[in-house]
Scaffold this motif. Structure first.
Motif, mmCIF file in Angstrom:
data_model
loop_
_atom_site.group_PDB
_atom_site.id
_atom_site.type_symbol
_atom_site.label_atom_id
_atom_site.label_comp_id
_atom_site.label_asym_id
_atom_site.label_seq_id
_atom_site.Cartn_x
_atom_site.Cartn_y
_atom_site.Cartn_z
ATOM 1 N N PRO A 93 0.830 -1.203 0.000
ATOM 2 C CA PRO A 93 0.000 0.000 0.000
ATOM 3 C C PRO A 93 0.866 1.256 0.000
ATOM 4 O O PRO A 93 2.014 1.230 0.453
ATOM 5 C CB PRO A 93 -0.801 -0.115 1.294
ATOM 6 C CG PRO A 93 0.000 -1.014 2.162
ATOM 7 C CD PRO A 93 0.722 -1.957 1.240
ATOM 8 N N VAL A 94 0.304 2.326 -0.506
ATOM 9 C CA VAL A 94 1.046 3.586 -0.562
ATOM 10 C C VAL A 94 1.292 4.110 0.844
ATOM 11 O O VAL A 94 2.333 4.661 1.148
ATOM 12 C CB VAL A 94 0.258 4.623 -1.396
ATOM 13 C CG1 VAL A 94 0.959 5.963 -1.386
ATOM 14 C CG2 VAL A 94 0.091 4.120 -2.811
ATOM 15 N N PHE A 95 0.326 3.915 1.737
ATOM 16 C CA PHE A 95 0.426 4.421 3.097
ATOM 17 C C PHE A 95 0.999 3.319 3.972
ATOM 18 O O PHE A 95 0.296 2.416 4.394
ATOM 19 C CB PHE A 95 -0.963 4.846 3.587
ATOM 20 C CG PHE A 95 -0.950 5.519 4.914
ATOM 21 C CD1 PHE A 95 -0.454 6.792 5.038
ATOM 22 C CD2 PHE A 95 -1.421 4.883 6.043
ATOM 23 C CE1 PHE A 95 -0.442 7.427 6.259
ATOM 24 C CE2 PHE A 95 -1.419 5.498 7.261
ATOM 25 C CZ PHE A 95 -0.922 6.775 7.372
ATOM 26 N N ASP A 96 2.291 3.355 4.221
ATOM 27 C CA ASP A 96 2.958 2.322 4.993
ATOM 28 C C ASP A 96 3.578 2.953 6.231
ATOM 29 O O ASP A 96 4.444 3.813 6.133
ATOM 30 C CB ASP A 96 4.031 1.657 4.135
ATOM 31 C CG ASP A 96 4.592 0.415 4.782
ATOM 32 O OD1 ASP A 96 4.061 0.006 5.832
ATOM 33 O OD2 ASP A 96 5.544 -0.158 4.232
ATOM 34 N N HIS A 97 3.140 2.507 7.414
ATOM 35 C CA HIS A 97 3.627 3.084 8.661
ATOM 36 C C HIS A 97 5.110 2.811 8.877
ATOM 37 O O HIS A 97 5.796 3.581 9.537
ATOM 38 C CB HIS A 97 2.838 2.540 9.854
ATOM 39 C CG HIS A 97 1.441 3.058 9.904
ATOM 40 N ND1 HIS A 97 1.147 4.349 10.258
ATOM 41 C CD2 HIS A 97 0.255 2.477 9.632
ATOM 42 C CE1 HIS A 97 -0.149 4.540 10.214
ATOM 43 N NE2 HIS A 97 -0.724 3.415 9.830
ATOM 44 N N ASP A 98 5.613 1.709 8.344
ATOM 45 C CA ASP A 98 7.021 1.366 8.553
ATOM 46 C C ASP A 98 7.953 2.305 7.811
ATOM 47 O O ASP A 98 9.100 2.482 8.201
ATOM 48 C CB ASP A 98 7.285 -0.072 8.107
ATOM 49 C CG ASP A 98 6.503 -1.071 8.937
ATOM 50 O OD1 ASP A 98 6.162 -0.721 10.087
ATOM 51 O OD2 ASP A 98 6.236 -2.179 8.440
ATOM 52 N N LYS A 99 7.483 2.914 6.755
ATOM 53 C CA LYS A 99 8.345 3.756 5.935
ATOM 54 C C LYS A 99 8.091 5.247 6.131
ATOM 55 O O LYS A 99 8.628 6.064 5.418
ATOM 56 C CB LYS A 99 8.171 3.389 4.470
ATOM 57 C CG LYS A 99 8.615 1.978 4.170
ATOM 58 C CD LYS A 99 8.463 1.640 2.726
ATOM 59 C CE LYS A 99 8.893 0.207 2.481
ATOM 60 N NZ LYS A 99 8.733 -0.172 1.095
ATOM 61 N N MET A 100 7.258 5.607 7.103
ATOM 62 C CA MET A 100 6.977 7.015 7.347
ATOM 63 C C MET A 100 8.117 7.646 8.131
ATOM 64 O O MET A 100 8.706 7.005 9.001
ATOM 65 C CB MET A 100 5.668 7.182 8.127
ATOM 66 C CG MET A 100 4.453 6.929 7.302
ATOM 67 S SD MET A 100 2.880 7.068 8.170
ATOM 68 C CE MET A 100 3.161 8.255 9.408
ATOM 69 N N SER A 101 8.404 8.875 7.841
ATOM 70 C CA SER A 101 9.431 9.568 8.596
ATOM 71 C C SER A 101 8.852 10.000 9.943
ATOM 72 O O SER A 101 7.642 10.006 10.152
ATOM 73 C CB SER A 101 9.923 10.796 7.826
ATOM 74 O OG SER A 101 8.914 11.777 7.783
ATOM 75 N N TRP A 102 9.716 10.358 10.848
ATOM 76 C CA TRP A 102 9.250 10.749 12.189
ATOM 77 C C TRP A 102 8.432 12.029 12.123
ATOM 78 O O TRP A 102 7.536 12.240 12.929
ATOM 79 C CB TRP A 102 10.426 10.898 13.144
ATOM 80 C CG TRP A 102 11.356 12.024 12.799
ATOM 81 C CD1 TRP A 102 12.426 11.986 11.988
ATOM 82 C CD2 TRP A 102 11.257 13.371 13.266
ATOM 83 N NE1 TRP A 102 13.009 13.217 11.900
ATOM 84 C CE2 TRP A 102 12.317 14.094 12.681
ATOM 85 C CE3 TRP A 102 10.380 14.032 14.119
ATOM 86 C CZ2 TRP A 102 12.504 15.445 12.936
ATOM 87 C CZ3 TRP A 102 10.583 15.375 14.349
ATOM 88 C CH2 TRP A 102 11.638 16.074 13.771
ATOM 89 N N ARG A 103 8.712 12.885 11.147
ATOM 90 C CA ARG A 103 7.934 14.119 11.020
ATOM 91 C C ARG A 103 6.504 13.824 10.603
ATOM 92 O O ARG A 103 5.559 14.436 11.100
ATOM 93 C CB ARG A 103 8.586 15.050 10.010
ATOM 94 C CG ARG A 103 9.876 15.620 10.503
ATOM 95 C CD ARG A 103 10.472 16.565 9.503
ATOM 96 N NE ARG A 103 11.772 17.015 9.970
ATOM 97 C CZ ARG A 103 12.486 17.914 9.373
ATOM 98 N NH1 ARG A 103 12.048 18.479 8.283
ATOM 99 N NH2 ARG A 103 13.655 18.269 9.864
#
Length: 76
Positions: free
Chosen positions: A30-40
């Protein structure tokens, strides 16, 4: 003039696509992946939930009261 015709032209318009090459694959993730989100991005989402969460919960509570009042009124 003959030399110019024999020169290799590297423009994208003149190149023939390779039929053997694999087409671009669409990722299964999926486009929205929590593992690849930056801390910001995570902080921004968390602050948004904290800020708007109370407002939304309050609005929902008012809607529930408004819908339930006519049902409970005869018993009060």
């Amino acid at each position: 003039m003959a030399d110019r015709e024999e020169e290799f032209n590297e423009s994208a318009e003149d190149q023939v696509p390779d039929p053997v090459a694999e087409p671009d694959k669409v990722p299964d993730e999926p486009v929205f992946d929590h593992d690849k989100m930056s801390w910001r991005e995570e902080a921004y989402m968390t602050l948004g939930i904290v800020y708007y969460g109370g407002h939304i919960a309050h609005w929902v509570w008012l809607q529930v009261q408004e819908q339930m009042f006519p049902l409970v009124q005869p018993y009060v």
